[in-house]
Design an enzyme around this catalytic site. Structure first.
Site, short mmCIF file in Angstrom:
data_model
loop_
_atom_site.label_atom_id
_atom_site.label_comp_id
_atom_site.label_asym_id
_atom_site.label_seq_id
_atom_site.Cartn_x
_atom_site.Cartn_y
_atom_site.Cartn_z
N LYS A 173 11.28 -23.05 76.47
CA LYS A 173 10.69 -23.32 77.78
C LYS A 173 11.64 -24.18 78.60
CE LYS A 173 8.03 -26.47 79.54
NZ LYS A 173 8.41 -26.47 80.98
N GLU A 248 15.46 -36.07 72.38
CA GLU A 248 16.53 -36.71 73.15
C GLU A 248 15.89 -37.17 74.45
OE1 GLU A 248 18.89 -37.74 75.72
OE2 GLU A 248 19.44 -35.63 75.98
N CYS A 282 21.09 -38.22 81.85
CA CYS A 282 20.59 -39.28 80.96
C CYS A 282 21.71 -40.21 80.51
CB CYS A 282 19.90 -38.66 79.75
SG CYS A 282 20.94 -37.58 78.76
N GLU A 379 13.93 -46.63 83.45
CA GLU A 379 14.83 -45.54 83.83
C GLU A 379 14.46 -45.01 85.21
OE1 GLU A 379 16.80 -41.69 81.67
OE2 GLU A 379 14.61 -41.82 81.63
#
Length: 475
Positions: A173, A248, A282, A379
């Site tokens: 996906k 991750e 990231c 973040e």
């Protein structure tokens, strides 16, 4: 307007319930395509196709699987322009960046694992005259791969390439925000000679079809890249069924700049590590920590380089930064800049939306914030970086380790012993010394703390997508 389809059992199919999501082009803010909002019924079709394909694919000679994956890499190279255009329109990144980095690295992923599987060796332990033990590795079965929106084809292929190489069937996906390159990959896999049902691609929202893939009893391993909050849900769900899981997740990565660095190189590369792909990587360095004796000089040079960054139409070759991926994400980034001001931060550069169609934001630099404030802890995943001073090595390490994340860190120094000391002390899964985003597919990739569990890359990925079996033979 294009209406894309799921790819199931080697064919493109409309979603069974006929539900679609609008895909907005970030560079214009206008509807670009309609994306299937897949449901359990679509997943059931993919599961049946995978079950039928698994015996054929898993038992296929390794060199034949390898040739198919090499052919797929060739087709990605051949279709580079089309794939890059779709990714740029889909994601908002500059077209030149998609051509130079994203699509070539996706091809490299397939090529690496096509070669790695042929050279993957098993282990053997020999007790002379008594017994031989050897370990073989077999594919897990049907696996779920869920990828994010920031590097759509690059990270999509990063997951499915090792899974396919080991002989697994994949139900994948892509992000519903950036589905186009995954959609095109279905046809390329078919053209490469991949048997029907080996690779199935379902589009839709993470909370529905993504969660259904994780929950389904047939998926024996889940590889997920995305936000930490979603990763917690994925990990908790997978653990209830004792599935293998690789997560991750997010990062709040420090760039540590020591006074003995090559300042020209440190400045130039720090600008890249801050604002490449609009800061939507990231591995971007979002906290720049500078030794106090060179802080003012570094800041002046860094801000001068920021002034050269052109933010504009992703199709324009002069644009260094393009658009953020969505209006929601633009609002999130802007809210953090407002928060930084409330927390006492001083905006040295940028800090504003850009008034034009689409979702554009200025590269933003902020100083004067405490290491524990939300802006330095959470973040943001956008073109926003903070500058902080440190007095010595110990303080630099303390600031670097002060967040709940531990994905990557960049260290700038000419002292080799210091480079090793600080690398070993910083709690990050990836350390770059005097460089950033230098990539070797043979090495393990992943983070510590809230940046995830498990490792991708190299033999680590092949081991994740396989099960070890020990065979003992008495002589």
């Amino acid at each position: 307007m294009q209406k894309i389809q799921n790819f199931v059992n080697g064919e493109y199919r409309d979603p069974i319930k006929g539900d679609y999501i609008e895909n907005i082009e970030p560079g214009t803010g206008k509807v670009f395509a309609q994306v299937p909002n897949s449901t359990q019924e679509d997943l059931d079709l993919a599961v049946e196709a995978s079950k039928e394909a698994f015996p054929v694919w898993s038992r296929m000679a390794v060199d034949k699987r390898s040739r198919i994956l090499h052919k797929l890499a060739d087709l990605i190279d051949y279709n580079l322009d089309d794939l890059a255009l779709m990714e740029s329109r889909d994601n908002g990144k500059p077209l030149w960046l998609a051509k130079a980095v994203d699509i070539p690295r996706a091809s490299a992923n397939f090529r690496f694992y096509a070669s790695a599987i042929v050279n993957f060796s098993s282990e053997a332990q020999v007790s002379e005259g008594f017994m031989v033990n050897y370990t073989r590795r077999s594919p897990v079965g049907i696996v779920g791969c869920i990828s994010p929106w920031n590097l759509p084809l690059y990270l999509f292929s990063w997951k499915i390439a090792p899974a396919l190489a080991m002989g697994n069937c994949v139900i994948a996906k892509p992000s519903e925000l950036t589905p186009m390159t995954a959609f095109l990959l279905g046809k390329l896999s078919k053209d490469a000679g991949m048997p029907n049902g080996v690779l199935n691609i379902l589009h839709g929202e993470g909370k529905s079809i993504g969660q259904a893939i994780v929950e389904h009893e047939v998926t024996k391993a889940i590889s997920f890249t995305g936000g930490t909050a979603t990763g917690r849900i994925v990990g908790a769900t997978a653990s209830q069924q004792f599935k293998k899981v690789s997560l991750e997740l997010g990062g709040k990565n420090p760039n540590i700049i020591f006074a003995d660095c090559d300042l020209d190189e440190a400045v130039k590369t720090s600008v890249k590590s801050s604002f490449t792909n609009q800061g939507e990587i990231c591995l971007c360095g979002s906290r720049i920590l500078v030794e106090d004796s060179i802080y003012d000089e570094f800041k002046a040079r860094f801000l001068k380089e920021c002034e050269k960054i052109v933010v504009g139409d992703p199709m324009n070759a002069k644009s260094i930064m393009g658009a953020l991926v969505s209006e929601d994400h633009l609002n999130k980034v802007d809210s953090y800049v407002l928060l930084a001001k409330e927390e006492g931060g001083k905006v040295l550069h940028g800090g504003n939306r850009i008034a034009r169609e689409g979702f554009y934001y200025e590269p933003t630099v902020i100083e004067g914030l405490d290491k524990n404030c939300r802006t330095n802890q959470e973040e943001i995943f956008g073109p926003v970086v903070t500058l902080n001073k440190f007095k010595n090595e110990e303080e630099a390490i303390d600031i670097a380790n002060s967040t709940r994340y531990g994905l990557s860190c960049t260290i700038w120094t000419s002292d080799l012993k210091r480079a090793h000391r600080v690398s070993h002390a910083v709690q990050s899964g990836i350390i770059w010394v005097n460089c950033w985003l230098v990539r070797d597919l043979r090495t393990p990739f992943g983070g510590m703390k809230d940046s995830g569990i498990g490792r991708e890359g190299g033999n680590e990925a092949l081991r994740f997508f396989s099960e070890p079996q020990n065979v003992c033979i008495k002589l």
